[in-house]
Write a protein that holds these residues in place. Structure first.
Motif, mmCIF file in Angstrom:
data_model
loop_
_atom_site.group_PDB
_atom_site.id
_atom_site.type_symbol
_atom_site.label_atom_id
_atom_site.label_comp_id
_atom_site.label_asym_id
_atom_site.label_seq_id
_atom_site.Cartn_x
_atom_site.Cartn_y
_atom_site.Cartn_z
ATOM 1 N N ASP A 12 -14.373 17.183 25.253
ATOM 2 C CA ASP A 12 -13.792 18.341 25.717
ATOM 3 C C ASP A 12 -14.084 18.379 28.099
ATOM 4 O O ASP A 12 -13.706 18.883 28.932
ATOM 5 C CB ASP A 12 -12.684 19.406 25.064
ATOM 6 C CG ASP A 12 -11.406 18.850 24.588
ATOM 7 O OD1 ASP A 12 -11.743 17.753 23.913
ATOM 8 O OD2 ASP A 12 -11.387 19.597 24.009
ATOM 9 N N SER A 52 -14.991 15.508 30.245
ATOM 10 C CA SER A 52 -13.677 14.933 30.424
ATOM 11 C C SER A 52 -13.030 15.686 31.797
ATOM 12 O O SER A 52 -12.688 15.526 32.956
ATOM 13 C CB SER A 52 -12.720 14.682 30.142
ATOM 14 O OG SER A 52 -12.859 13.470 28.658
ATOM 15 N N SER A 53 -13.111 16.840 31.166
ATOM 16 C CA SER A 53 -12.884 18.109 32.521
ATOM 17 C C SER A 53 -13.513 18.353 33.722
ATOM 18 O O SER A 53 -13.234 18.085 34.766
ATOM 19 C CB SER A 53 -12.633 19.900 31.997
ATOM 20 O OG SER A 53 -12.749 20.563 33.132
ATOM 21 N N TYR A 110 -11.760 25.446 30.184
ATOM 22 C CA TYR A 110 -10.204 24.856 29.680
ATOM 23 C C TYR A 110 -9.469 24.804 31.267
ATOM 24 O O TYR A 110 -8.138 24.165 31.679
ATOM 25 C CB TYR A 110 -9.704 25.240 28.824
ATOM 26 C CG TYR A 110 -8.289 24.483 28.495
ATOM 27 C CD1 TYR A 110 -8.751 22.994 27.885
ATOM 28 C CD2 TYR A 110 -7.277 25.219 28.333
ATOM 29 C CE1 TYR A 110 -7.555 22.488 27.049
ATOM 30 C CE2 TYR A 110 -6.194 24.832 27.860
ATOM 31 C CZ TYR A 110 -6.100 23.477 27.227
ATOM 32 O OH TYR A 110 -5.000 22.060 26.739
ATOM 33 N N ILE A 123 -6.204 17.043 33.121
ATOM 34 C CA ILE A 123 -6.996 15.830 32.243
ATOM 35 C C ILE A 123 -6.299 15.506 31.625
ATOM 36 O O ILE A 123 -5.204 15.466 30.449
ATOM 37 C CB ILE A 123 -7.834 16.591 30.795
ATOM 38 C CG1 ILE A 123 -9.135 18.153 31.917
ATOM 39 C CG2 ILE A 123 -9.117 15.750 30.719
ATOM 40 C CD1 ILE A 123 -9.370 18.358 30.601
ATOM 41 N N LEU A 181 -5.956 13.005 27.624
ATOM 42 C CA LEU A 181 -7.309 13.969 26.990
ATOM 43 C C LEU A 181 -7.402 13.563 25.233
ATOM 44 O O LEU A 181 -8.379 13.454 24.576
ATOM 45 C CB LEU A 181 -6.899 15.250 27.110
ATOM 46 C CG LEU A 181 -8.186 16.603 26.306
ATOM 47 C CD1 LEU A 181 -9.622 16.195 27.016
ATOM 48 C CD2 LEU A 181 -7.957 17.858 26.790
ATOM 49 N N GLU A 182 -6.187 13.605 24.511
ATOM 50 C CA GLU A 182 -6.123 13.267 23.563
ATOM 51 C C GLU A 182 -7.214 11.216 22.908
ATOM 52 O O GLU A 182 -7.874 11.251 22.397
ATOM 53 C CB GLU A 182 -4.979 13.056 22.873
ATOM 54 C CG GLU A 182 -4.812 12.987 20.942
ATOM 55 C CD GLU A 182 -6.455 14.214 20.488
ATOM 56 O OE1 GLU A 182 -6.406 14.362 18.946
ATOM 57 O OE2 GLU A 182 -5.213 15.093 21.110
ATOM 58 N N ARG A 207 -9.117 9.894 25.543
ATOM 59 C CA ARG A 207 -10.508 10.413 25.125
ATOM 60 C C ARG A 207 -11.355 10.845 24.100
ATOM 61 O O ARG A 207 -12.509 10.046 23.409
ATOM 62 C CB ARG A 207 -10.711 11.028 26.630
ATOM 63 C CG ARG A 207 -10.482 10.849 28.251
ATOM 64 C CD ARG A 207 -9.784 11.807 28.827
ATOM 65 N NE ARG A 207 -8.894 11.451 30.110
ATOM 66 C CZ ARG A 207 -9.651 10.877 30.988
ATOM 67 N NH1 ARG A 207 -10.872 10.551 30.956
ATOM 68 N NH2 ARG A 207 -8.710 10.771 31.804
ATOM 69 N N ARG A 208 -10.097 11.971 23.183
ATOM 70 C CA ARG A 208 -11.264 12.508 22.101
ATOM 71 C C ARG A 208 -11.274 11.020 20.885
ATOM 72 O O ARG A 208 -12.582 10.943 20.599
ATOM 73 C CB ARG A 208 -10.690 13.641 21.878
ATOM 74 C CG ARG A 208 -9.979 14.519 22.629
ATOM 75 C CD ARG A 208 -9.360 15.857 22.242
ATOM 76 N NE ARG A 208 -9.172 17.280 22.683
ATOM 77 C CZ ARG A 208 -8.548 17.922 22.547
ATOM 78 N NH1 ARG A 208 -7.403 17.698 21.905
ATOM 79 N NH2 ARG A 208 -8.564 19.229 23.285
ATOM 80 N N ASN A 240 -13.568 7.687 28.569
ATOM 81 C CA ASN A 240 -13.712 7.572 29.704
ATOM 82 C C ASN A 240 -12.770 6.928 30.572
ATOM 83 O O ASN A 240 -11.848 7.190 30.869
ATOM 84 C CB ASN A 240 -13.971 8.839 30.693
ATOM 85 C CG ASN A 240 -14.216 10.541 30.001
ATOM 86 O OD1 ASN A 240 -13.054 10.955 30.516
ATOM 87 N ND2 ASN A 240 -15.014 10.863 29.302
#
Length: 363
Positions: free
Chosen positions: A110, A113-114, A123, A130, A133-134, A136-137, A249
């Protein structure tokens, strides 16, 4: 200056830095230049092998990876925040040292990615979102646990005595079938996300770009981190986690859509309209005015007000693969040629170039 390459590198600063270290500017200033005849500020589309006729028709398939690795080295690996006390490389090694616990892995990706997409690690540090995001996780966890087989004590037996770049590249070649079958795969979003081997992102150009940036460097003594021989197996695993974060990413930004160049993502939900000026910036950004910090301002690309460019689009966005209407590809041209950029309306499949219709930046 819209996004291009595996991480959708965008803006006059990021492309200016790449040109400074690898392109014509490096050559003109008598510094080592991998692409001495290519001015990435004037023709950034060469990153995706379009407009290559201006350079004698030479195609560089590794460029879409090269620009992404450079962005990662510049913006992620070197990231340090004095206020939050969060520094990328020490946090990367700490994550590996603690055994890659799933709760720690989620927090780490997280923040990474930010940093990549917003330039900060908290955050609520930016009003920008972002995207994906899910995804990327999920990508990151799949890479480190299922493909690279890290964490939970699952280490390779009989480790060799020296974990350096050469060992890392051999290791990746051994993993080539898994990398090509699970990472370098795109999804057809109009046919139930059917997977296929990416046409834009191939294994050998990926290795070529990795070798350049990890073994020979990206200028000023900077390298893409793949191993720390002094820390043995733990240093090698840290390098794999760094590569996994990069690829997680890249999969979300570009590989999933098999697209080297940025495309329309922002639309007015109520009207279904896409601002044609999204080409100038999405997510509240204005790519043409993003100057580098004062100490690096000399690297910034000058705005090309007379440029006429059009983004390439993946083959699966063309008939017979395309099922429904799509907004036009990104384009750039002098304001004298197109005073008002207008919008494309999805419900009616209508392009209106006569209306003043701003993007999220207000342009």
């Amino acid at each position: 200056f819209w996004g291009r390459g595996a991480l959708q590198t965008k803006g006059t600063c990021a492309l200016g830095k790449f040109n400074y270290y690898f392109g014509k500017r490096a050559y003109d200033e008598d510094r080592p230049a991998r692409y001495p005849t290519v001015d990435f500020c004037k023709i950034p589309s060469v990153l995706c092998n379009t407009n290559v006729a201006q350079y004698g028709g030479v195609v560089y398939p590794e460029l879409r990876w090269m620009v992404a690795f450079h962005q990662w080295i510049e913006g992620v690996q070197s990231y340090s925040n004095d206020d939050t006390k969060w520094e990328y490389l020490p946090q990367l090694k700490l994550l590996v040292g603690k055994g890659l616990l799933k709760s720690d892995v989620r927090v780490f990706i997280d923040k990474v990615s930010s940093v990549l997409t917003r330039g900060c690690d908290e955050y609520f540090c930016s009003p920008h979102t972002i995207n994906f995001l899910e995804q990327r996780r999920d990508n990151f966890e799949t890479l480190i646990y299922d493909i690279f087989k890290l964490g939970n004590g699952r280490l390779e037996p009989e480790p060799p005595p020296f974990y350096d770049y050469e060992y890392a590249e051999k290791w990746l070649h051994l993993k080539r079938p898994k990398i090509e079958g699970n990472i370098l795969t795109s999804k057809h979003h109009e046919l139930g996300r059917v997977q296929y081997y990416s046409q834009a992102y191939r294994f050998l150009p990926f290795i070529s770009a990795l070798r350049t940036t990890a073994k020979y460097g990206a200028g000023d003594g900077r390298y893409f981190f793949v191993a720390d021989p002094g820390e043995g197996l733990r240093g090698f695993n840290a390098g794999l986690v760094n590569l996994a974060a990069f690829l997680a990413n890249a999969m979300a930004e570009s590989i999933d859509h098999d697209s080297c160049e940025e495309f329309h993502r922002e639309k007015d939900i109520a009207t279904g309209r896409y601002a044609i000026s999204n080409s100038c910036g999405q997510n509240g950004r204005n790519y043409g005015t993003e100057s580098c910090p004062p100490w690096q301002s000399f690297m910034t690309c000058p705005a090309a007000t007379d440029a006429e460019l059009q983004a390439s689009i993946p083959e699966t966005s063309e008939p017979p693969f395309r099922l429904g209407p799509k907004p036009p590809p990104f384009q750039c041209m002098p304001k004298s040629n197109l005073p008002s950029s207008g919008f494309w309306e999805e419900p009616t499949n209508t392009l209106d170039n006569n209306a003043n219709y701003p993007n999220s930046y207000g342009r």
